[in-house]
Design an enzyme around this catalytic site. Structure first.
Site, PDB file in Angstrom:
ATOM      1  CB  SER A  84      -0.309   2.945   3.385  1.00 61.11           C
ATOM      2  OG  SER A  84      -0.266   3.310   4.738  1.00 61.11           O
TER       3      SER A  84
ATOM      4  CE1 TYR B 283      -2.315   7.851   2.487  1.00 62.80           C
ATOM      5  CE2 TYR B 283      -2.000   6.525   4.465  1.00 62.80           C
ATOM      6  CZ  TYR B 283      -1.473   7.013   3.349  1.00 62.80           C
ATOM      7  OH  TYR B 283      -0.350   6.452   2.824  1.00 62.80           O
TER       8      TYR B 283
END
Length: 268
Positions: free
Chosen positions: A145, A158
């Protein structure tokens, strides 16, 4: 040994994983479809891959479990006697935002997110590496990501986990060369249920509108966009390893200055 190449795609019941499995099936690959909870959607993904001509395996398992990872690797090799690609797509988060919602974060949140996003990916690589190396032309793609490179995302754990995925990608690219190439894709906003489930329908629409206004390409990526990049890294990027491909509409470039255009020159 099957003449068709074989791949494992973790977390492939929905979203990017399902789109990637189907893209591989359409390119003549056999695919192991893995899911943790979304059985109904995973069966739909499997049916789509079968309709595209692939032989498939549907395997339930949480990549945080090393036993589950080993079982997936064994199942693929027993079925097809080969393994040519691994897509580490399974991932989770806690939507705590970047505004100091510290009460939603604790050690348990970090440990669970790392267990799936980082340790799970490593365990899958460890389980699959012998078969991937044996073929002499293996490929691993980690679905990371922009959170891992820009430091923004749904929560601190995350963001940290995706930074770890990126550095792990670099290490594995060195460790598994020359038989196996290891790369990562780093999407920004993706138009899947991931964000809708995390922030709600109204929040998602606002997030998407802001994102598309901000990024140079003025669009969010679809699951199919990401799958297309993954497929290229598997099949086409013969000289590419250790790369993190940004799929963020240009977000990593920063906001573009809005320079006024000069008036058109008067006619003579």
């Amino acid at each position: 040994m099957s003449e068709r190449k074989a791949a494992i795609v973790t977390g492939s019941g929905t979203g990017v994983g399902a789109a990637t499995a189907l893209a591989l099936a359409r390119r003549g690959w056999n695919v192991l479809i893995n899911y943790s909870k979304s059985e109904a959607q995973a069966r739909e993904a499997e049916a789509a891959c079968r309709a595209a001509g692939a032989d498939t395996l549907l395997v339930q398992g949480d990549v945080a479990s090393n036993d589950a990872c080993q079982a997936m690797a064994r199942a693929a090799q027993e079925r097809w006697q080969r393994l040519d690609a691994l897509v580490n797509n399974a991932g989770i988060t806690t939507f705590a935002g970047g505004g100091g919602n510290w009460d939603a974060l604790d050690a348990e949140a970090f440990q669970r997110i790392y267990a799936v996003n980082v340790i799970g990916a490593f365990q899958m690589v460890r389980a699959c590496a012998p078969a991937l190396k044996a073929g002499g032309n293996g490929a691993i793609v980690n679905v990371s990501s922009i959170a891992g490179s820009l430091g923004i995302g749904s929560s601190v754990p995350y963001v940290a986990s995706k930074g770890a995925v990126n550095s792990t990608t670099l290490h594995l690219a060195r460790a598994l060369a020359p038989e196996v190439r290891v790369n990562a894709v780093c999407p920004g906003l993706i138009t899947t249920r991931w964000f809708v489930d995390g922030v709600g329908a109204e929040g998602y629409e606002k997030l998407k509108a802001n994102y598309e206004h901000m990024v140079p390409l003025a669009r969010a990526s679809s699951a199919e966009d990401v799958a297309e990049a993954v497929l290229w890294l598997i099949e086409g990027a013969r000289s590419t390893t250790g790369e993190m491909i940004q799929l963020d509409g240009g977000m990593h470039l920063g906001a573009a200055p809005r320079i006024p255009q000069p008036p058109a020159a008067a006619g003579r």
